[in-house]
Design an enzyme around this catalytic site. Structure first.
Site, PDB file in Angstrom:
ATOM      1  N   ALA A   1       0.828  -1.207   0.000  1.00  0.00           N
ATOM      2  CA  ALA A   1       0.000   0.000   0.000  1.00  0.00           C
ATOM      3  C   ALA A   1       0.865   1.261   0.000  1.00  0.00           C
ATOM      4  O   ALA A   1       0.524   2.255  -0.628  1.00  0.00           O
ATOM      5  CB  ALA A   1      -0.930  -0.001   1.203  1.00  0.00           C
ATOM      6  N   CYS A   2       2.008   1.203   0.664  1.00  0.00           N
ATOM      7  CA  CYS A   2       2.850   2.401   0.749  1.00  0.00           C
ATOM      8  C   CYS A   2       3.626   2.660  -0.530  1.00  0.00           C
ATOM      9  O   CYS A   2       4.218   3.722  -0.699  1.00  0.00           O
ATOM     10  CB  CYS A   2       3.795   2.309   1.938  1.00  0.00           C
ATOM     11  SG  CYS A   2       4.893   0.886   1.904  1.00  0.00           S
ATOM     12  N   SER A   3       3.637   1.686  -1.462  1.00  0.00           N
ATOM     13  CA  SER A   3       4.347   1.907  -2.724  1.00  0.00           C
ATOM     14  C   SER A   3       3.441   1.683  -3.921  1.00  0.00           C
ATOM     15  O   SER A   3       3.910   1.393  -5.009  1.00  0.00           O
ATOM     16  CB  SER A   3       5.564   0.974  -2.812  1.00  0.00           C
ATOM     17  OG  SER A   3       5.133  -0.366  -2.905  1.00  0.00           O
TER      18      SER A   3
END
Length: 140
Positions: free
Chosen positions: A80-82
């Site tokens: 989700a963070c990338s």
């Protein structure tokens, strides 16, 4: 007061929600695996975050898969963070996967409100994958 009550309720429901999401995730994985024996599971088969499935269809780049299924299901590449990056997962590369295999990786995340009908729709949508490419009917 309200926030405290919500936290208590979330704590009470956490175990049941996790078990339900893990069961739905298994249903999704096995439904896809039945239709696509070549399906790759990235990560441990049982020791994983409930409701999170990272898979790859050999020969089908993740961006192509997402582009052709986005109207029906929500999937993404990487963590989700990338999720804004189009590069293969650095984690999968660090684990020794070649860039082409890592580039097939998609992440499917389930949530508290995911239903069996949602899982069945995802299986049906993703079963449009044939012989390493999207079926002609899925592309048109």
């Amino acid at each position: 007061m309200g926030f405290g009550t919500a936290c208590e309720r979330a704590d009470e429901d956490q175990h049941d929600d996790g078990c339900r999401m893990a069961a739905l995730c298994r249903r999704l994985y096995h439904g896809l695996l039945e239709a696509h024996p070549q399906l790759r599971l990235f990560g441990h088969p049982t020791r994983r975050v409930a409701g999170n499935l990272n898979i790859g269809f050999p020969g089908v780049p993740a961006d192509e898969l997402i582009r052709n299924t986005a109207a029906d299901i929500a999937i993404s590449t990487g963590s989700a963070c990338s999720s804004t990056s189009s590069e293969p997962s650095h984690v999968l590369l660090a684990l020794g996967l070649d860039p082409d295999t890592a580039a097939t990786s998609v992440r499917i995340s389930l949530g508290r409100f995911t239903t069996e009908a949602d899982i069945d729709r995802a299986i049906e949508t993703l079963c449009g994958i044939r012989s390493g490419r999207l079926a002609a009917s899925e592309r048109d």
